[in-house]
Design a protein around this motif. Sequence first.
Motif, PDB file in Angstrom:
ATOM      1  N   ARG A 164       0.829  -1.217   0.000  1.00 36.99           N
ATOM      2  CA  ARG A 164       0.000   0.000   0.000  1.00 36.99           C
ATOM      3  C   ARG A 164       0.857   1.258   0.000  1.00 36.99           C
ATOM      4  O   ARG A 164       0.480   2.271  -0.602  1.00 36.99           O
ATOM      5  N   ARG A 165       1.993   1.204   0.666  1.00 36.13           N
ATOM      6  CA  ARG A 165       2.840   2.397   0.782  1.00 36.13           C
ATOM      7  C   ARG A 165       3.616   2.701  -0.495  1.00 36.13           C
ATOM      8  O   ARG A 165       4.394   3.657  -0.532  1.00 36.13           O
ATOM      9  N   LEU A 166       3.418   1.905  -1.538  1.00 34.84           N
ATOM     10  CA  LEU A 166       4.089   2.168  -2.815  1.00 34.84           C
ATOM     11  C   LEU A 166       3.249   3.058  -3.726  1.00 34.84           C
ATOM     12  O   LEU A 166       3.607   3.277  -4.884  1.00 34.84           O
ATOM     13  N   LYS A 167       2.164   3.571  -3.194  1.00 33.14           N
ATOM     14  CA  LYS A 167       1.254   4.430  -3.950  1.00 33.14           C
ATOM     15  C   LYS A 167       2.006   5.602  -4.584  1.00 33.14           C
ATOM     16  O   LYS A 167       2.815   6.255  -3.942  1.00 33.14           O
ATOM     17  N   GLY A 168       1.740   5.837  -5.859  1.00 36.36           N
ATOM     18  CA  GLY A 168       2.309   6.985  -6.556  1.00 36.36           C
ATOM     19  C   GLY A 168       3.612   6.717  -7.277  1.00 36.36           C
ATOM     20  O   GLY A 168       4.071   7.567  -8.057  1.00 36.36           O
ATOM     21  N   LEU A 169       4.221   5.553  -7.069  1.00 37.29           N
ATOM     22  CA  LEU A 169       5.445   5.236  -7.808  1.00 37.29           C
ATOM     23  C   LEU A 169       5.121   4.938  -9.274  1.00 37.29           C
ATOM     24  O   LEU A 169       3.992   4.609  -9.625  1.00 37.29           O
ATOM     25  N   ASN A 170       6.146   5.047 -10.110  1.00 39.52           N
ATOM     26  CA  ASN A 170       5.983   4.861 -11.557  1.00 39.52           C
ATOM     27  C   ASN A 170       6.043   3.363 -11.886  1.00 39.52           C
ATOM     28  O   ASN A 170       6.996   2.876 -12.493  1.00 39.52           O
ATOM     29  N   ILE A 171       4.994   2.650 -11.490  1.00 37.58           N
ATOM     30  CA  ILE A 171       4.993   1.187 -11.550  1.00 37.58           C
ATOM     31  C   ILE A 171       4.586   0.716 -12.939  1.00 37.58           C
ATOM     32  O   ILE A 171       3.539   1.091 -13.462  1.00 37.58           O
ATOM     33  N   LYS A 172       5.416  -0.143 -13.516  1.00 39.72           N
ATOM     34  CA  LYS A 172       5.164  -0.671 -14.865  1.00 39.72           C
ATOM     35  C   LYS A 172       4.741  -2.138 -14.864  1.00 39.72           C
ATOM     36  O   LYS A 172       4.211  -2.622 -15.870  1.00 39.72           O
ATOM     37  N   GLY A 173       4.988  -2.860 -13.773  1.00 39.13           N
ATOM     38  CA  GLY A 173       4.607  -4.261 -13.738  1.00 39.13           C
ATOM     39  C   GLY A 173       4.903  -4.884 -12.394  1.00 39.13           C
ATOM     40  O   GLY A 173       5.649  -4.332 -11.574  1.00 39.13           O
ATOM     41  N   PHE A 174       4.293  -6.039 -12.173  1.00 41.12           N
ATOM     42  CA  PHE A 174       4.444  -6.780 -10.926  1.00 41.12           C
ATOM     43  C   PHE A 174       4.579  -8.266 -11.234  1.00 41.12           C
ATOM     44  O   PHE A 174       4.029  -8.751 -12.221  1.00 41.12           O
ATOM     45  N   ASP A 175       5.233  -8.979 -10.339  1.00 44.05           N
ATOM     46  CA  ASP A 175       4.999 -10.421 -10.272  1.00 44.05           C
ATOM     47  C   ASP A 175       4.906 -10.860  -8.820  1.00 44.05           C
ATOM     48  O   ASP A 175       5.384 -10.171  -7.904  1.00 44.05           O
ATOM     49  N   LEU A 176       4.229 -11.979  -8.617  1.00 44.63           N
ATOM     50  CA  LEU A 176       4.148 -12.619  -7.311  1.00 44.63           C
ATOM     51  C   LEU A 176       4.425 -14.098  -7.540  1.00 44.63           C
ATOM     52  O   LEU A 176       3.756 -14.730  -8.353  1.00 44.63           O
ATOM     53  N   VAL A 177       5.428 -14.611  -6.826  1.00 44.85           N
ATOM     54  CA  VAL A 177       5.944 -15.940  -7.146  1.00 44.85           C
ATOM     55  C   VAL A 177       6.026 -16.832  -5.912  1.00 44.85           C
ATOM     56  O   VAL A 177       5.893 -16.379  -4.774  1.00 44.85           O
ATOM     57  N   GLU A 178       6.286 -18.127  -6.190  1.00 47.58           N
ATOM     58  CA  GLU A 178       6.625 -19.145  -5.201  1.00 47.58           C
ATOM     59  C   GLU A 178       5.456 -19.603  -4.329  1.00 47.58           C
ATOM     60  O   GLU A 178       5.672 -20.152  -3.240  1.00 47.58           O
ATOM     61  N   VAL A 179       4.210 -19.430  -4.794  1.00 48.19           N
ATOM     62  CA  VAL A 179       3.079 -20.059  -4.106  1.00 48.19           C
ATOM     63  C   VAL A 179       3.057 -21.536  -4.480  1.00 48.19           C
ATOM     64  O   VAL A 179       3.077 -21.890  -5.663  1.00 48.19           O
ATOM     65  N   LEU A 180       3.017 -22.394  -3.459  1.00 47.64           N
ATOM     66  CA  LEU A 180       3.100 -23.832  -3.667  1.00 47.64           C
ATOM     67  C   LEU A 180       1.903 -24.484  -2.952  1.00 47.64           C
ATOM     68  O   LEU A 180       1.948 -24.759  -1.758  1.00 47.64           O
ATOM     69  N   PRO A 181       0.810 -24.715  -3.687  1.00 47.50           N
ATOM     70  CA  PRO A 181      -0.447 -25.136  -3.049  1.00 47.50           C
ATOM     71  C   PRO A 181      -0.366 -26.442  -2.276  1.00 47.50           C
ATOM     72  O   PRO A 181      -1.086 -26.620  -1.287  1.00 47.50           O
ATOM     73  N   THR A 182       0.492 -27.381  -2.691  1.00 50.46           N
ATOM     74  CA  THR A 182       0.516 -28.678  -2.019  1.00 50.46           C
ATOM     75  C   THR A 182       1.020 -28.576  -0.581  1.00 50.46           C
ATOM     76  O   THR A 182       0.776 -29.491   0.213  1.00 50.46           O
ATOM     77  N   TYR A 183       1.701 -27.498  -0.227  1.00 48.84           N
ATOM     78  CA  TYR A 183       2.155 -27.283   1.140  1.00 48.84           C
ATOM     79  C   TYR A 183       1.337 -26.203   1.848  1.00 48.84           C
ATOM     80  O   TYR A 183       1.682 -25.795   2.958  1.00 48.84           O
ATOM     81  N   ASP A 184       0.281 -25.748   1.217  1.00 45.05           N
ATOM     82  CA  ASP A 184      -0.562 -24.718   1.818  1.00 45.05           C
ATOM     83  C   ASP A 184      -1.469 -25.348   2.876  1.00 45.05           C
ATOM     84  O   ASP A 184      -1.814 -26.520   2.809  1.00 45.05           O
ATOM     85  N   ALA A 185      -1.853 -24.553   3.842  1.00 43.83           N
ATOM     86  CA  ALA A 185      -2.768 -25.007   4.895  1.00 43.83           C
ATOM     87  C   ALA A 185      -4.025 -24.153   4.829  1.00 43.83           C
ATOM     88  O   ALA A 185      -3.966 -22.942   5.044  1.00 43.83           O
ATOM     89  N   ASN A 186      -5.139 -24.784   4.481  1.00 43.78           N
ATOM     90  CA  ASN A 186      -6.424 -24.080   4.419  1.00 43.78           C
ATOM     91  C   ASN A 186      -6.385 -22.859   3.499  1.00 43.78           C
ATOM     92  O   ASN A 186      -7.059 -21.867   3.738  1.00 43.78           O
ATOM     93  N   GLU A 187      -5.543 -22.935   2.463  1.00 41.13           N
ATOM     94  CA  GLU A 187      -5.442 -21.891   1.436  1.00 41.13           C
ATOM     95  C   GLU A 187      -4.948 -20.549   1.966  1.00 41.13           C
ATOM     96  O   GLU A 187      -5.115 -19.527   1.310  1.00 41.13           O
TER      97      GLU A 187
END
Length: 316
Positions: free
Chosen positions: A268-291
């Motif tokens: 949230r505190r990145l508001k106003g930056l000149n953001i061109k793209g994002f990624d979110l990585v390394e979610v591994l569902p088989t080791y997740d607990a209750n999502e």
Amino acid sequence: MYMFKPKNSSMSPRFVGPRTFMRLPFENTLDNLDFLIMGVPFDTGASNRTGQRYGPQSIRDFSVLLRPYNLDQEINIFDYCSGIDYGDVDVIPGNVLKTYDKITEKLEPILNREIVPILLGGDHSITLGHLRAFAKKYGPISLIHFDAHSDTWDDYFWEKYVHGTPFRRAVEEGLVDTSKSIQIGIRGPLYGPEDVKNAKDLGYQVVTMREVRDLGIENVAKVIRKRVGDNPVFISFDIDFLDPAYAPGTGTPEVGGPTSFEALEYVRRLKGLNIKGFDLVEVLPTYDANEITSMAAASIIFEMITLIALNKRSNL
């Protein structure tokens, strides 16, 4: 202009229809878009647990619970921006180099239209492909990297292109401006002090998790803003930035990280930056607990979309 927005879940049950992020339309178009969601289901670069290829769909599965109004940022995001779920990159399992080519090929027309892509991994090796595409469009780009690990090793198991090496390769290829880039949250048992020193020697500013705790959220945000300035920015968010109590479904968890609330606040505190793209990585569902890992990931992506909407609103 037609605005793409999610289905209304008060009129259409959440369990109806194909799974897309936040119930956005699944479209193969680049018209009338401010952002798009795209999966990169690749995990051949993982060194420990595998299964990150199933991360994009797991995040989408939980995201149907998200609603369009952001209470903390006081904005209905789809009043200001239009977005779709663009599906997945056709990755090549077992071949990271050809997968990079697939990623850059898919991203090039998106970036040429000034659309902000939000990319769902997949292991962190895929980010090198993302950065190749962004550097082609914008030149060396600023990187804001949330992670428990710096991912700046020279090799791992004698391999140069794995999830522990992308941010060294990015420097070698001239994809990032390290003088305006920063890594946040680095922690855990290391092989030696060189694991942090190497990242600094490459030019990155490194804020360890101990320093993050000492500074506090607001001061960390100030450090980020000072570092990146007005440069075009790419944000890479490894879900293992969070403490495994809040994100157990990942390949290389490290204790002592932020809570899910704190993670949302950093974005949230990145508001106003000149953001061109994002990624979110390394979610591994088989080791997740209750999502709960997918829950955190989807909520962080919601905050990323909110940043796009806030930038749109400020430019009206």
